[in-house]
Design a protein around this motif. Structure first.
Motif, PDB file in Angstrom:
ATOM      1  N   LEU A   1      -0.941  -4.755  -3.054  1.00 28.45           N
ATOM      2  CA  LEU A   1      -2.597  -4.212  -3.679  1.00 28.45           C
ATOM      3  C   LEU A   1      -2.826  -2.592  -3.165  1.00 28.45           C
ATOM      4  N   ILE A   2      -4.075  -2.283  -4.191  1.00 35.12           N
ATOM      5  CA  ILE A   2      -4.183  -0.433  -4.249  1.00 35.12           C
ATOM      6  C   ILE A   2      -5.190  -0.322  -3.376  1.00 35.12           C
ATOM      7  N   TYR A   3      -5.964   0.573  -1.966  1.00 35.96           N
ATOM      8  CA  TYR A   3      -6.840   1.301  -1.681  1.00 35.96           C
ATOM      9  C   TYR A   3      -7.510   2.134  -1.799  1.00 35.96           C
ATOM     10  N   THR A   4      -9.027   2.087  -2.092  1.00 37.01           N
ATOM     11  CA  THR A   4      -8.722   3.652  -2.043  1.00 37.01           C
ATOM     12  C   THR A   4      -9.850   4.416  -1.462  1.00 37.01           C
ATOM     13  N   LEU A   5      -9.446   5.412  -0.450  1.00 32.96           N
ATOM     14  CA  LEU A   5     -10.324   6.462   0.292  1.00 32.96           C
ATOM     15  C   LEU A   5     -10.649   7.038  -0.222  1.00 32.96           C
ATOM     16  N   SER A   6     -11.834   7.130  -0.147  1.00 34.40           N
ATOM     17  CA  SER A   6     -12.991   8.196  -1.395  1.00 34.40           C
ATOM     18  C   SER A   6     -13.545   9.692  -0.093  1.00 34.40           C
ATOM     19  N   SER A   7     -12.798  10.558  -0.404  1.00 30.88           N
ATOM     20  CA  SER A   7     -13.555  11.777   0.012  1.00 30.88           C
ATOM     21  C   SER A   7     -14.850  12.001   1.154  1.00 30.88           C
ATOM     22  N   GLU A   8     -15.754  10.478   0.802  1.00 32.14           N
ATOM     23  CA  GLU A   8     -16.490  10.535   1.536  1.00 32.14           C
ATOM     24  C   GLU A   8     -16.240   9.988   3.349  1.00 32.14           C
ATOM     25  N   GLU A   9     -15.399   9.047   3.180  1.00 31.04           N
ATOM     26  CA  GLU A   9     -14.569   8.103   3.908  1.00 31.04           C
ATOM     27  C   GLU A   9     -13.526   9.230   4.763  1.00 31.04           C
ATOM     28  N   LEU A  10     -12.655  10.241   4.247  1.00 33.60           N
ATOM     29  CA  LEU A  10     -11.944  11.350   4.830  1.00 33.60           C
ATOM     30  C   LEU A  10     -12.342  12.211   4.974  1.00 33.60           C
ATOM     31  N   ASN A  11     -13.433  12.962   4.963  1.00 29.49           N
ATOM     32  CA  ASN A  11     -14.407  14.386   5.138  1.00 29.49           C
ATOM     33  C   ASN A  11     -13.099  14.895   4.374  1.00 29.49           C
ATOM     34  N   LEU A  12     -12.616  14.945   3.378  1.00 29.25           N
ATOM     35  CA  LEU A  12     -11.754  16.527   2.871  1.00 29.25           C
ATOM     36  C   LEU A  12     -12.590  17.283   2.480  1.00 29.25           C
TER      37      LEU A  12
ATOM     38  N   ALA B   1      13.867   4.198 -14.414  1.00 28.10           N
ATOM     39  CA  ALA B   1      12.726   4.264 -13.783  1.00 28.10           C
ATOM     40  C   ALA B   1      12.354   3.119 -12.657  1.00 28.10           C
ATOM     41  N   GLN B   2      11.257   2.697 -11.951  1.00 23.84           N
ATOM     42  CA  GLN B   2      11.002   1.776 -11.830  1.00 23.84           C
ATOM     43  C   GLN B   2       9.626   1.132 -12.238  1.00 23.84           C
ATOM     44  N   MET B   3       9.079   1.249 -12.660  1.00 27.10           N
ATOM     45  CA  MET B   3       7.951   1.220 -13.216  1.00 27.10           C
ATOM     46  C   MET B   3       6.612  -0.171 -12.870  1.00 27.10           C
ATOM     47  N   PHE B   4       5.777   0.569 -12.036  1.00 27.04           N
ATOM     48  CA  PHE B   4       4.952   0.454 -11.266  1.00 27.04           C
ATOM     49  C   PHE B   4       3.656  -0.515 -11.693  1.00 27.04           C
ATOM     50  N   THR B   5       3.774  -1.629 -12.283  1.00 24.20           N
ATOM     51  CA  THR B   5       3.416  -2.348 -13.365  1.00 24.20           C
ATOM     52  C   THR B   5       0.960  -2.897 -12.919  1.00 24.20           C
ATOM     53  N   ASN B   6       1.658  -3.186 -11.403  1.00 20.67           N
ATOM     54  CA  ASN B   6       0.084  -3.084 -10.620  1.00 20.67           C
ATOM     55  C   ASN B   6      -0.121  -1.765 -10.074  1.00 20.67           C
ATOM     56  N   ILE B   7      -0.074  -0.967 -10.172  1.00 20.42           N
ATOM     57  CA  ILE B   7      -1.133   0.348  -9.426  1.00 20.42           C
ATOM     58  C   ILE B   7      -1.443   1.071 -11.238  1.00 20.42           C
ATOM     59  N   ARG B   8      -2.493   0.880 -10.985  1.00 19.86           N
ATOM     60  CA  ARG B   8      -3.365   1.238 -12.240  1.00 19.86           C
ATOM     61  C   ARG B   8      -3.674   2.587 -11.685  1.00 19.86           C
ATOM     62  N   VAL B   9      -4.102   3.551 -12.384  1.00 17.59           N
ATOM     63  CA  VAL B   9      -4.534   4.956 -12.428  1.00 17.59           C
ATOM     64  C   VAL B   9      -5.080   4.950 -13.543  1.00 17.59           C
ATOM     65  N   THR B  10      -6.425   6.364 -13.421  1.00 10.69           N
ATOM     66  CA  THR B  10      -6.908   5.543 -14.593  1.00 10.69           C
ATOM     67  C   THR B  10      -5.949   7.173 -15.720  1.00 10.69           C
TER      68      THR B  10
ATOM     69  N   LYS C   1      -9.401  11.839  -3.679  1.00  6.49           N
ATOM     70  CA  LYS C   1      -9.053  10.263  -3.590  1.00  6.49           C
ATOM     71  C   LYS C   1      -7.531  10.576  -2.722  1.00  6.49           C
ATOM     72  N   LEU C   2      -7.807   9.107  -1.640  1.00  2.00           N
ATOM     73  CA  LEU C   2      -6.779   9.015  -1.433  1.00  2.00           C
ATOM     74  C   LEU C   2      -6.767   7.754  -1.060  1.00  2.00           C
ATOM     75  N   TYR C   3      -5.086   7.072  -2.209  1.00  2.00           N
ATOM     76  CA  TYR C   3      -4.400   5.390  -2.259  1.00  2.00           C
ATOM     77  C   TYR C   3      -3.389   5.347  -1.381  1.00  2.00           C
ATOM     78  N   CYS C   4      -3.824   3.864  -1.033  1.00  2.00           N
ATOM     79  CA  CYS C   4      -2.766   3.200  -0.138  1.00  2.00           C
ATOM     80  C   CYS C   4      -2.367   1.875  -0.934  1.00  2.00           C
ATOM     81  N   PHE C   5      -1.261   1.390  -1.029  1.00  2.00           N
ATOM     82  CA  PHE C   5      -0.345   0.504  -2.015  1.00  2.00           C
ATOM     83  C   PHE C   5       0.618  -0.348  -0.616  1.00  2.00           C
ATOM     84  N   ASP C   6      -0.002  -1.293  -0.395  1.00  2.00           N
ATOM     85  CA  ASP C   6       0.716  -2.148   0.238  1.00  2.00           C
ATOM     86  C   ASP C   6       1.873  -3.207   0.076  1.00  2.00           C
ATOM     87  N   GLY C   7       2.126  -2.744  -1.362  1.00  2.00           N
ATOM     88  CA  GLY C   7       3.035  -3.472  -2.091  1.00  2.00           C
ATOM     89  C   GLY C   7       2.749  -4.800  -3.053  1.00  2.00           C
TER      90      GLY C   7
END
Length: 173
Positions: free
Chosen positions: A66-77, A26-35, A58-64
């Motif tokens: 960088l990874i961007y994080t949107l927290s619950s406050e930003e999205l009102n989840l 399987a493809q391993m994404f070494t540039n996506i860091r998760v806890t 949290k919602l994470y967006c990977f653009d190829g």
């Protein structure tokens, strides 16, 4: 007749041997860091190529790159994320513990929040005309109950049906 059977066995054994010899990685994404404690419960890709991950609140967006994080406050989840899909308007519908949040990723704005009265939204799909929502309390079609008292795990659509996977059975609707 017997030689045909032997040839079939030889072909079968050769295929089995080849299958055992082939290693698929399987493809391993070494540039996506998760806890270590992060569990990704939802993943999808939008038409712009970005990959979206839902984990916890949290919602994470990977653009190829960088990874961007949107927290619950930003999205009102409405609780932890359990599923995501692109809706008929091209926005992201995010199923959560207590409802559905719609996020317009193009202009980065929260557009809708639908409370499901304490129902954990586990699956959302569109069949072109209808929105299907699977919760821990039932299946909804356009926010109206279609099947109650079932614990929906996943939904999938085929050409003419919605397939519903539950804890103890499956339905074709």
């Amino acid at each position: 007749m017997f030689s045909k059977f032997i040839n079939t066995i030889k072909i079968y054994l050769t295929l089995c041997f080849l299958c055992l010899c082939i290693t698929i990685q399987a493809q391993m994404f070494t540039n996506i860091r998760v806890t270590q404690t992060m569990t990704i419960k939802a993943i999808m890709q939008t038409d712009d190529g970005n990959v979206w991950f839902g984990a916890g609140k949290k919602l994470y967006c990977f653009d190829g790159k960088l990874i961007y994080t949107l927290s619950s406050e930003e999205l009102n989840l409405a609780g932890a994320i359990s599923c995501m899909t692109v809706n008929k308007d091209g926005n992201i519908d995010i199923g959560c513990e207590r409802g559905i949040v719609t996020y317009n990723y193009r202009n980065k704005t929260f557009t809708d929040k639908v409370e499901m009265n304490g129902k954990n939204v586990r699956a959302i799909i569109y069949d072109g005309e209808n929105e299907w929502i699977g919760t821990d309390k039932g299946l909804y079609k356009n926010y109206e109950i279609a099947i109650k008292d079932i614990n929906v795990i996943a939904l999938i659509k085929d050409k003419s049906n919605v397939l519903v996977s539950c804890m103890d059975r499956c339905f074709v609707y």
